[in-house]
Design an enzyme around this catalytic site. Structure first.
Site, PDB file in Angstrom:
ATOM      1  N   GLY A 146       1.967   9.256   1.450  1.00 14.54           N
ATOM      2  CA  GLY A 146       1.925   8.157   0.579  1.00 14.54           C
ATOM      3  C   GLY A 146       2.202   9.229  -0.575  1.00 14.54           C
ATOM      4  CB  THR A 198       3.228  13.893  -5.268  1.00 15.34           C
ATOM      5  OG1 THR A 198       5.083  13.401  -4.135  1.00 15.34           O
ATOM      6  CG2 THR A 198       3.892  15.111  -5.454  1.00 15.34           C
ATOM      7  N   GLY A 218      -1.453  12.877  -2.512  1.00 14.40           N
ATOM      8  CA  GLY A 218      -1.155  14.737  -0.993  1.00 14.40           C
ATOM      9  C   GLY A 218      -1.532  15.302  -1.269  1.00 14.40           C
ATOM     10  CD  GLU A 229       6.932  10.316   4.316  1.00 15.43           C
ATOM     11  OE1 GLU A 229       7.071  10.384   3.364  1.00 15.43           O
ATOM     12  OE2 GLU A 229       6.443   9.603   5.335  1.00 15.43           O
ATOM     13  CB  CYS A 242       9.304   7.985   1.467  1.00 16.06           C
ATOM     14  SG  CYS A 242       9.773   7.852   4.087  1.00 16.06           S
TER      15      CYS A 242
HETATM   16  O1  TXE Z   1      -0.188   5.294  -3.157  1.00 18.94           O
HETATM   17  P1  TXE Z   1      -1.548   6.112  -2.865  1.00 18.94           P
HETATM   18  P2  TXE Z   1       0.261   4.144  -3.897  1.00 18.94           P
HETATM   19  C1  TXE Z   1       4.577   6.001  -4.221  1.00 18.94           C
HETATM   20  C2  TXE Z   1       4.977   5.406  -5.005  1.00 18.94           C
HETATM   21  C3  TXE Z   1       4.078   5.066  -6.175  1.00 18.94           C
HETATM   22  C4  TXE Z   1       2.882   5.959  -5.644  1.00 18.94           C
HETATM   23  C5  TXE Z   1       1.634   5.308  -5.642  1.00 18.94           C
HETATM   24  O2  TXE Z   1       5.988   6.173  -6.089  1.00 18.94           O
HETATM   25  O3  TXE Z   1       4.818   4.451  -7.486  1.00 18.94           O
HETATM   26  O4  TXE Z   1       2.724   6.150  -4.482  1.00 18.94           O
HETATM   27  O5  TXE Z   1       1.044   3.963  -4.601  1.00 18.94           O
HETATM   28  C6  TXE Z   1      -5.347   6.437   0.044  1.00 18.94           C
HETATM   29  N1  TXE Z   1      -7.780  10.836  -1.145  1.00 18.94           N
HETATM   30  N2  TXE Z   1       4.176   6.203  -2.564  1.00 18.94           N
HETATM   31  O6  TXE Z   1      -1.052   4.539  -5.363  1.00 18.94           O
HETATM   32  O7  TXE Z   1      -1.779   6.642  -3.912  1.00 18.94           O
HETATM   33  C7  TXE Z   1      -4.657   4.594  -0.940  1.00 18.94           C
HETATM   34  O8  TXE Z   1      -5.944   4.270  -0.610  1.00 18.94           O
HETATM   35  C8  TXE Z   1      -7.471   9.978   0.068  1.00 18.94           C
HETATM   36  C9  TXE Z   1       5.456   6.605  -2.071  1.00 18.94           C
HETATM   37  O9  TXE Z   1      -0.461   2.971  -3.312  1.00 18.94           O
HETATM   38  O10 TXE Z   1      -1.024   7.276  -2.743  1.00 18.94           O
HETATM   39  C10 TXE Z   1      -3.474   4.053   0.161  1.00 18.94           C
HETATM   40  O11 TXE Z   1      -4.035   4.558   2.025  1.00 18.94           O
HETATM   41  N3  TXE Z   1      -6.864   8.736   0.785  1.00 18.94           N
HETATM   42  C11 TXE Z   1       4.637   6.460  -0.378  1.00 18.94           C
HETATM   43  C12 TXE Z   1      -3.182   5.036   0.564  1.00 18.94           C
HETATM   44  O12 TXE Z   1      -4.000   6.976   0.238  1.00 18.94           O
HETATM   45  C13 TXE Z   1      -6.322   7.985  -0.857  1.00 18.94           C
HETATM   46  C14 TXE Z   1       4.158   5.746  -0.046  1.00 18.94           C
HETATM   47  C15 TXE Z   1      -1.696   5.566  -0.454  1.00 18.94           C
HETATM   48  O13 TXE Z   1      -1.540   5.436  -1.764  1.00 18.94           O
HETATM   49  C16 TXE Z   1      -6.550   8.606  -2.031  1.00 18.94           C
HETATM   50  C17 TXE Z   1       3.510   4.484  -0.646  1.00 18.94           C
HETATM   51  C18 TXE Z   1      -7.487  10.189  -2.071  1.00 18.94           C
HETATM   52  N4  TXE Z   1      -7.921  10.304  -3.265  1.00 18.94           N
HETATM   53  C19 TXE Z   1       3.706   5.045  -2.693  1.00 18.94           C
HETATM   54  N5  TXE Z   1      -6.346   7.975  -3.288  1.00 18.94           N
HETATM   55  C20 TXE Z   1       5.802   6.950   0.361  1.00 18.94           C
HETATM   56  N6  TXE Z   1       5.422   8.559   1.019  1.00 18.94           N
HETATM   57  O14 TXE Z   1       7.077   6.494   1.360  1.00 18.94           O
HETATM   58  C21 TXE Z   1      -5.794   6.924  -2.675  1.00 18.94           C
HETATM   59  N7  TXE Z   1      -6.171   6.920  -1.080  1.00 18.94           N
END
Ligand code: TXE
Length: 470
Positions: free
Chosen positions: A218, A220, A223, A240, A274
């Site tokens: 997801g 950064t 993460g 990742e 990504c």
């Molecule tokens: O990601 P989130 P989002 C990037 C891309 C995009 C941005 C936001 O730039 O604009 O991320 O996307 C869960 N503790 N990528 O908001 O929030 C959430 O429910 C635990 C790059 O969708 O990181 C989802 O299942 N989990 C990326 C997952 O995390 C939590 C691919 C991803 O959500 C949480 C997608 C928390 N505190 C977006 N908050 C890549 N690596 O390719 C949310 N989640």
């Protein structure tokens, strides 16, 4: 309305509350997913913990079941792919490829031979390095490749003997819930639990006492929050976290010959990848030709609903992401970038944005410095390739990169200067395969997925030693 259940302890489970799922091609709700309660989360964790004891013991059974799981996924492929297109937006053909890739990952990990690691076996003793499963893994996935990225976690974690609680993104829960139903026909109850809910459910998983490992793909910022949440209990993490991947074109490349590959490396899945090419560095001598070759493809690619025949690019997945892309392009134009193709929303409902090529872009503007994760690509002119390498290595991300040249030795010398997880020559992302490690440097993540290396991330090392009596 499409409504799918969660899978907890092998059973299909609904929840009192649900949340809506939007079709990005219309901007309207078309489905519902269960909003997992606190008690259901506890049940999922408890069932994964109970299943671990038996699952970890029989490796041959695990391998056989992963093979059966691959067959089940292929058989159910059309249903899962249809849901994926509806909730994610990608062309149906791409959704099918994604589901088949997930089955291929299961086959790969079923077939993977784990090398014995005997360090000593002689008259003075015996010493072997063993890899033991960790226990319950909490897996959290994003909305760009919900099925494949879930499988990058499920297949190695289960093969290594772990059990799992998996939560997809609230933007794309349905294909993953369907995958959970399909795999429940094959796997023993509790080995793989699939739950759905909004972001706070992910946070609750990361602080729950049962999981010994969090595997996350997801953003950064999320993460970093997960790394902090994991530290208190010293849970293992693999993160990742996306990238800002450069394609560096050297001055002996042929812009027309590389344009198709370069375009699709940036625009496949509408740039929501990504490791997509997120910025192109072109030498002054080739700059106009590179921009025009990319712009020509951006102008002619067929954009439409994923379910429409002939669609090559779908809508952006969700409204926040769509607004982010709109904002980044507007900002770039204010900072002096020029539109070579696209540059605006499309005049139709849903989250459609014209495939966009931005010329006269430079480092220091947001769309070059940040991860845009959408169908807009800046092209930056350079004079000295060493400056480009410095800019790439100084940035916060280091996932993948590519170098393009008609002289592969020269390209290789440039490529090895880049600090990132994968670098390809005259291709981009060609190292994304089940048998090669995938992960990033700096803010792109911690640890790797895939291959033997990815599997080891789901294990703890143990030394078994038997010194000879003296
Ligand atoms: O990601 P989130 P989002 C990037 C891309 C995009 C941005 C936001 O730039 O604009 O991320 O996307 C869960 N503790 N990528 O908001 O929030 C959430 O429910 C635990 C790059 O969708 O990181 C989802 O299942 N989990 C990326 C997952 O995390 C939590 C691919 C991803 O959500 C949480 C997608 C928390 N505190 C977006 N908050 C890549 N690596 O390719 C949310 N989640």
């Amino acid at each position: 309305m499409t409504v799918l259940p969660m899978t907890i302890n092998g059973l299909a489970v609904q929840s009192k509350a649900t949340f809506g799922v939007i079709d990005p091609a219309t901007g309207e709700f078309f489905g519902q997913a269960p909003d997992c309660t606190e008690e259901q989360l506890q049940l999922a964790m408890d069932s994964a913990r109970s299943a671990f004891g038996a699952w970890r013991r029989d490796e041959d059974q695990r391998r056989a079941m992963l093979r059966e799981a691959a067959v089940a996924v292929r058989q159910d492929g059309e249903r899962i792919a249809g849901l994926l297109t509806s909730e994610q937006g990608k062309p149906l053909q791409d959704a099918r490829v994604e589901v088949m890739a997930a089955a291929a990952w299961l086959d790969y990990y079923a077939g993977l031979e784990m090398p014995r690691e005997v360090v000593q076996d002689d008259r003075s003793g015996y010493a072997e390095v063993l890899r033991r499963p960790l226990g319950v893994v909490a897996a959290i996935t994003p909305w760009n490749f919900p099925v494949t990225l879930a499988m990058w976690k499920i297949a190695p974690a289960l093969r290594a003997g772990n059990t799992m609680v998996l939560k997809p993104s609230p933007f794309t829960p349905l294909a993953t819930l369907a995958l959970g139903e399909t795999l429940a026909q094959v796997l023993p109850p509790g080995v793989l639990n699939v739950i759905s809910g909004r972001d706070p459910l992910g946070a609750r998983m990361t602080t729950h006492p049962v999981p010994r490992k969090i595997s996350f793909t997801g953003s950064t910022p999320t993460g970093k929050a997960i790394a902090a949440a994991a530290s208190d209990d010293l849970k293992r993490v693999t993160l990742e976290l996306g990238g800002n991947d450069p394609a560096i074109i050297l001055d002996d490349a042929d812009p027309q010959a590389i344009a198709d590959q370069l375009f699709w490396a940036a625009f496949a899945n509408n740039g929501q990848v990504c490791l997509a090419v997120k910025r192109v560095y072109a030498p002054h001598s080739l700059y106009d030709d590179v921009v025009e070759a990319l712009a020509e493809r951006a102008r002619t690619v067929r954009v439409g609903a994923g379910a429409e025949e002939g669609t090559e690019l779908g809508p952006i997945n969700n409204l926040p992401q769509y607004s982010r892309v709109v904002g980044l392009v507007e900002d770039a134009l204010q900072q002096g970038a020029k539109v070579a193709a696209g540059g605006a929303s499309m005049n139709r409902r849903g989250y459609f944005y014209q495939p966009t090529i931005l010329a006269a872009a430079s480092d220091g503007i947001r769309i070059v410095d940040e991860e845009q994760f959408g169908p807009a690509l800046p092209v930056i002119a350079y004079r000295n390739v060493n400056d480009v390498l410095e800019r790439c290595n100084e940035g916060p991300y280091g996932l993948t990169a590519s170098v393009w040249s008609s002289d592969t030795d020269r390209a290789r010398r440039v490529a090895t200067e880049l600090d990132c997880g994968q670098v390809a020559i005259n291709a981009h992302g060609s190292g994304v395969r089940p048998d090669l490690p995938f992960g990033g440097a700096r803010w792109s993540g911690i640890g790797v997925e895939n291959g033997l290396w990815g599997l080891y991330g789901f294990t703890e090392t143990q030394v078994l030693s038997v010194p000879t009596a003296y």
